[in-house]
Design a protein around this motif. Structure first.
Motif, mmCIF file in Angstrom:
data_model
loop_
_atom_site.group_PDB
_atom_site.id
_atom_site.type_symbol
_atom_site.label_atom_id
_atom_site.label_comp_id
_atom_site.label_asym_id
_atom_site.label_seq_id
_atom_site.Cartn_x
_atom_site.Cartn_y
_atom_site.Cartn_z
ATOM 1 N N LYS A 165 2.368 10.490 58.736
ATOM 2 C CA LYS A 165 1.170 10.571 57.669
ATOM 3 C C LYS A 165 1.341 9.766 57.050
ATOM 4 N N VAL A 166 0.015 9.478 56.274
ATOM 5 C CA VAL A 166 -0.276 8.744 55.094
ATOM 6 C C VAL A 166 -0.971 9.690 54.376
ATOM 7 N N THR A 167 -1.131 9.389 52.919
ATOM 8 C CA THR A 167 -1.036 10.220 51.836
ATOM 9 C C THR A 167 -1.807 9.168 50.745
ATOM 10 N N ALA A 168 -2.496 9.226 50.448
ATOM 11 C CA ALA A 168 -3.140 7.671 49.417
ATOM 12 C C ALA A 168 -3.729 8.880 48.178
ATOM 13 N N VAL A 169 -3.089 8.154 47.343
ATOM 14 C CA VAL A 169 -2.990 8.993 45.975
ATOM 15 C C VAL A 169 -3.697 8.024 44.702
ATOM 16 N N HIS A 170 -4.685 9.493 44.373
ATOM 17 C CA HIS A 170 -6.186 8.318 43.376
ATOM 18 C C HIS A 170 -6.272 9.385 41.728
ATOM 19 N N LYS A 171 -6.947 9.276 41.542
ATOM 20 C CA LYS A 171 -8.139 9.483 40.496
ATOM 21 C C LYS A 171 -9.272 9.064 40.427
ATOM 22 N N ALA A 172 -9.566 9.727 41.898
ATOM 23 C CA ALA A 172 -11.539 8.737 42.296
ATOM 24 C C ALA A 172 -12.525 9.593 41.217
ATOM 25 N N ASN A 173 -11.877 10.727 41.762
ATOM 26 C CA ASN A 173 -13.286 11.806 40.436
ATOM 27 C C ASN A 173 -13.566 11.475 39.209
ATOM 28 N N ILE A 174 -13.084 10.683 38.246
ATOM 29 C CA ILE A 174 -12.732 10.271 37.392
ATOM 30 C C ILE A 174 -12.648 8.377 36.996
ATOM 31 N N MET A 175 -11.957 7.487 38.530
ATOM 32 C CA MET A 175 -12.393 6.832 37.439
ATOM 33 C C MET A 175 -13.262 6.190 39.128
ATOM 34 N N LYS A 176 -14.339 6.265 39.336
ATOM 35 C CA LYS A 176 -15.261 6.424 40.588
ATOM 36 C C LYS A 176 -15.265 5.283 41.067
ATOM 37 N N CYS A 177 -15.908 3.947 40.138
ATOM 38 C CA CYS A 177 -15.075 2.737 40.802
ATOM 39 C C CYS A 177 -13.635 2.113 40.822
ATOM 40 N N THR A 178 -12.752 1.656 39.903
ATOM 41 C CA THR A 178 -11.683 1.389 40.558
ATOM 42 C C THR A 178 -10.800 2.423 41.593
ATOM 43 N N ASP A 179 -10.961 3.514 41.253
ATOM 44 C CA ASP A 179 -9.880 4.574 42.168
ATOM 45 C C ASP A 179 -10.698 4.908 43.185
ATOM 46 N N GLY A 180 -12.234 4.846 43.360
ATOM 47 C CA GLY A 180 -13.033 5.194 44.144
ATOM 48 C C GLY A 180 -13.333 3.768 45.191
ATOM 49 N N PHE A 182 -10.532 1.858 45.899
ATOM 50 C CA PHE A 182 -9.290 1.645 46.560
ATOM 51 C C PHE A 182 -8.988 2.861 47.334
ATOM 52 N N LEU A 183 -10.070 4.354 47.222
ATOM 53 C CA LEU A 183 -9.542 5.840 48.374
ATOM 54 C C LEU A 183 -11.174 5.087 49.861
ATOM 55 N N ARG A 184 -12.189 4.361 49.699
ATOM 56 C CA ARG A 184 -13.167 3.886 50.410
ATOM 57 C C ARG A 184 -12.122 3.125 51.154
ATOM 58 N N VAL A 185 -11.537 1.966 50.501
ATOM 59 C CA VAL A 185 -11.034 1.681 50.942
ATOM 60 C C VAL A 185 -9.208 2.045 52.588
#
Ligand code: NAD
Length: 334
Positions: A165-180, A182-185
């Motif tokens: 398993k791979v888990t991507a870690v982020h804060k895309a709920n707040i930083m929608k452009c940057t971490d968003g 990262f998460l989309r990619v």
């Protein structure tokens, strides 16, 4: 044919740790020709820089290096050799396995995590400035290219090492452009690896879960700043600095190194724990395709620590650095 590997002993306790590494690797029988290169405090007087150009040239030539810790001089204007190496060689992936070892004091016993931290972007790009006298601004950079290559690295690592398993870690709920981004990619890359499970976690929740249920996680992939923090948290789960190995890997070169620093107060005393550099050596052997020798070396390190007789002060023993290395080398030899 011998593998040619750049060996940068470093400064402080680095040279004695490098000596321990040479002893143990020699016992594995893997044919390595060390290209020894000095960097750090001790070469500044001769070269005017802690990272002379010929050291970089050696790593570029051999494409693989292992280094002891190097002191970052405070207040001289020289940037950290460790950071400079990562930048100059575009070592974009920081790999930090965190595995429980029997005999290492820790609150946890079944931790087996691999942290993959992006090494070149994020707030670490250091683009910041004052806005007037009483405010400051820092710019967070996340790119598709940077995100894609680090997530691909995490999945390739998972596949090669039989991880599930791979888990991507982020804060895309707040930083929608940057971490968003990262998460989309990360989600897009994951589709190319249907054999490996993929999930994501928000970084604050991830920290709580790692403390409560670390056994639920496997490979974590993170942007630079979260990776910096979470990898130290994970090192703490398995016994801390003396045992934590690391690697910085790019497409053109890879540099293996312990997580800890040069521990200058113990320099020359044959006292510090060689485990973190030795386990970085295990990662090096895997990187060289010497999987069987890597597994033998890892088992020998674990066995000597579990036995607890020839271990350094931080593991509750009274052995010196070289005596512990000799015990591990002997164990490898059978
Ligand atoms: P440090 O990791 O050197 O020491 C922190 C504590 O851990 C100290 O008490 C030290 O004695 C202990 N320790 C460290 N390694 C150990 C080992 N192998 N066995 C037993 N105990 C160990 O961190 P620091 O004091 O913050 O940094 C000292 C210097 O190292 C600084 O100049 C810093 O910039 C540099 N540094 C280099 C690297 C690197 O080369 N990659 C990483 C971190 C810090």
């Amino acid at each position: 044919m011998a593998h040619r590997v750049t060996l940068i002993p470093g400064d402080g306790t680095g040279p004695e740790l490098a000596q321990a590494l040479e002893t143990v690797i020699a016992a594995t029988g893997v044919d390595i020709e060390w290209d020894r290169q000095d960097a750090g405090l001790d070469v500044m007087a001769d070269y005017g820089t802690p990272l002379p150009e010929h050291v970089l040239a050696s790593v570029r030539r051999n494409r693989v290096a292992i280094k002891g810790p190097i002191t970052t001089p405070v207040g001289t204007g020289f940037r950290s050799v460790n950071v400079a190496l990562r930048k100059e060689l575009d070592l974009y992936a920081c790999l930090r396995p965190a595995q429980s070892l029997e005999g290492v004091r820790s609150r946890y016993h079944d931790v087996d995590l691999v942290i993959v931290r992006e090494n070149t972007e994020d707030l670490y790009a250091g683009i910041e400035h004052m806005v007037g006298e009483d405010a400051a601004e820092s710019i967070k950079i996340i790119t598709r290219k940077g995100s894609e290559r680090i997530v691909r690295f995490a999945f390739d690592y998972a596949r090669r090492h039989g991880r599930r398993k791979v888990t991507a870690v982020h804060k895309a709920n707040i930083m929608k452009c940057t971490d968003g981004l990262f998460l989309r990619v990360a989600g897009e890359v994951a589709e190319r690896y249907p054999d490996i499970e993929f999930e994501d976690r928000i970084v604050d929740n991830m920290c709580m879960q790692l403390v409560q249920k670390p056994e639920l996680y496997d490979v974590l992939v993170l942007p630079n700043l979260y990776g910096d923090i979470v990898s130290d948290l994970c090192a703490g789960l398995v016994g801390g600095l003396g045992v934590a190995p690391g690697a910085n890997i790019g497409d053109e070169a890879a540099v293996f190194e312990p997580v800890h620093g040069s521990a200058p107060k113990y320099a020359g005393q044959d006292k510090v724990n060689p485990t973190a550099l030795l386990r970085s050596g295990v990662l090096l052997l895997y990187h060289l395709g010497e999987d069987e020798a890597a597994a033998r070396m890892q088992e020998a390190i674990a066995a000597v620590i579990a036995e607890g007789k020839k271990v350094t002060y931080d593991l509750g023993g009274s052995a010196g650095t070289q005596a512990m290395a000799a015990a591990i080398a002997k164990r490898i030899g059978g």
